[in-house]
Design a protein around this motif. Sequence first.
Motif, short mmCIF file in Angstrom:
data_model
loop_
_atom_site.label_atom_id
_atom_site.label_comp_id
_atom_site.label_asym_id
_atom_site.label_seq_id
_atom_site.Cartn_x
_atom_site.Cartn_y
_atom_site.Cartn_z
N UNK A 187 0.84 -1.20 0.00
CA UNK A 187 0.00 0.00 0.00
C UNK A 187 0.87 1.26 0.00
N UNK A 188 1.96 1.22 0.73
CA UNK A 188 2.89 2.35 0.74
C UNK A 188 3.46 2.60 -0.66
N UNK A 189 3.79 1.52 -1.37
CA UNK A 189 4.27 1.65 -2.76
C UNK A 189 3.22 2.30 -3.64
N UNK A 190 1.95 1.90 -3.46
CA UNK A 190 0.87 2.49 -4.25
C UNK A 190 0.72 3.99 -3.98
N UNK A 191 0.80 4.37 -2.71
CA UNK A 191 0.66 5.79 -2.35
C UNK A 191 1.80 6.60 -2.94
N UNK A 192 3.03 6.17 -2.70
CA UNK A 192 4.17 6.94 -3.21
C UNK A 192 4.21 6.92 -4.74
N UNK A 193 3.82 5.81 -5.36
CA UNK A 193 3.74 5.75 -6.82
C UNK A 193 2.71 6.74 -7.35
N UNK A 220 -6.71 3.36 -6.31
CA UNK A 220 -6.03 2.13 -5.88
C UNK A 220 -5.13 2.40 -4.68
N UNK A 221 -4.58 3.60 -4.63
CA UNK A 221 -3.71 3.99 -3.51
C UNK A 221 -4.51 4.42 -2.28
N UNK A 222 -5.82 4.55 -2.44
CA UNK A 222 -6.66 4.97 -1.32
C UNK A 222 -6.68 6.47 -1.10
N UNK A 223 -6.23 7.23 -2.10
CA UNK A 223 -6.15 8.68 -1.96
C UNK A 223 -7.41 9.41 -2.41
N UNK A 224 -8.24 8.73 -3.21
CA UNK A 224 -9.52 9.32 -3.62
C UNK A 224 -10.60 8.25 -3.59
N UNK A 225 -11.82 8.73 -3.59
CA UNK A 225 -13.00 7.87 -3.67
C UNK A 225 -13.80 8.36 -4.87
N UNK A 226 -14.26 7.42 -5.71
CA UNK A 226 -15.08 7.78 -6.88
C UNK A 226 -16.46 7.16 -6.74
N UNK A 227 -17.47 7.88 -7.26
CA UNK A 227 -18.82 7.34 -7.31
C UNK A 227 -19.56 7.99 -8.46
N UNK A 228 -20.59 7.32 -8.92
CA UNK A 228 -21.36 7.83 -10.06
C UNK A 228 -22.69 8.39 -9.58
#
Length: 114
Positions: A7-13, A57-65
Amino acid sequence: MVMDSRQLDLVFGALSDATRRGILAQLLEGDANVAQLSRPYDMSQPAITKHLKVLEAAGLVQRWKIGRETHVRARSDAAEQAAAWITQYTMFWKQHFDAVDEILAEKRSRKDDP
């Protein structure tokens, strides 16, 4: 809670890209839809959506329609966990640098003593 390495890799990426950091900066002002997020960039809405998928995927945003529109909101928990990880290592290295400074200061004071 300690963030796992994946998860840390996803955030920094996710944060390594200027467009994604810009999107997060826009979201600091409030929720937005994809059209609003794509305005400052010379790229299509599908390209912005790809960036949003990385951020999600990094958990930094949430999307909805809502109907045909995709709305986006910033989420702070992943960023807070990454910041905690950085803080932990900052304190670790600061302590080690402080210890080295003390040793050097002691050597200098011994050298100055006749």
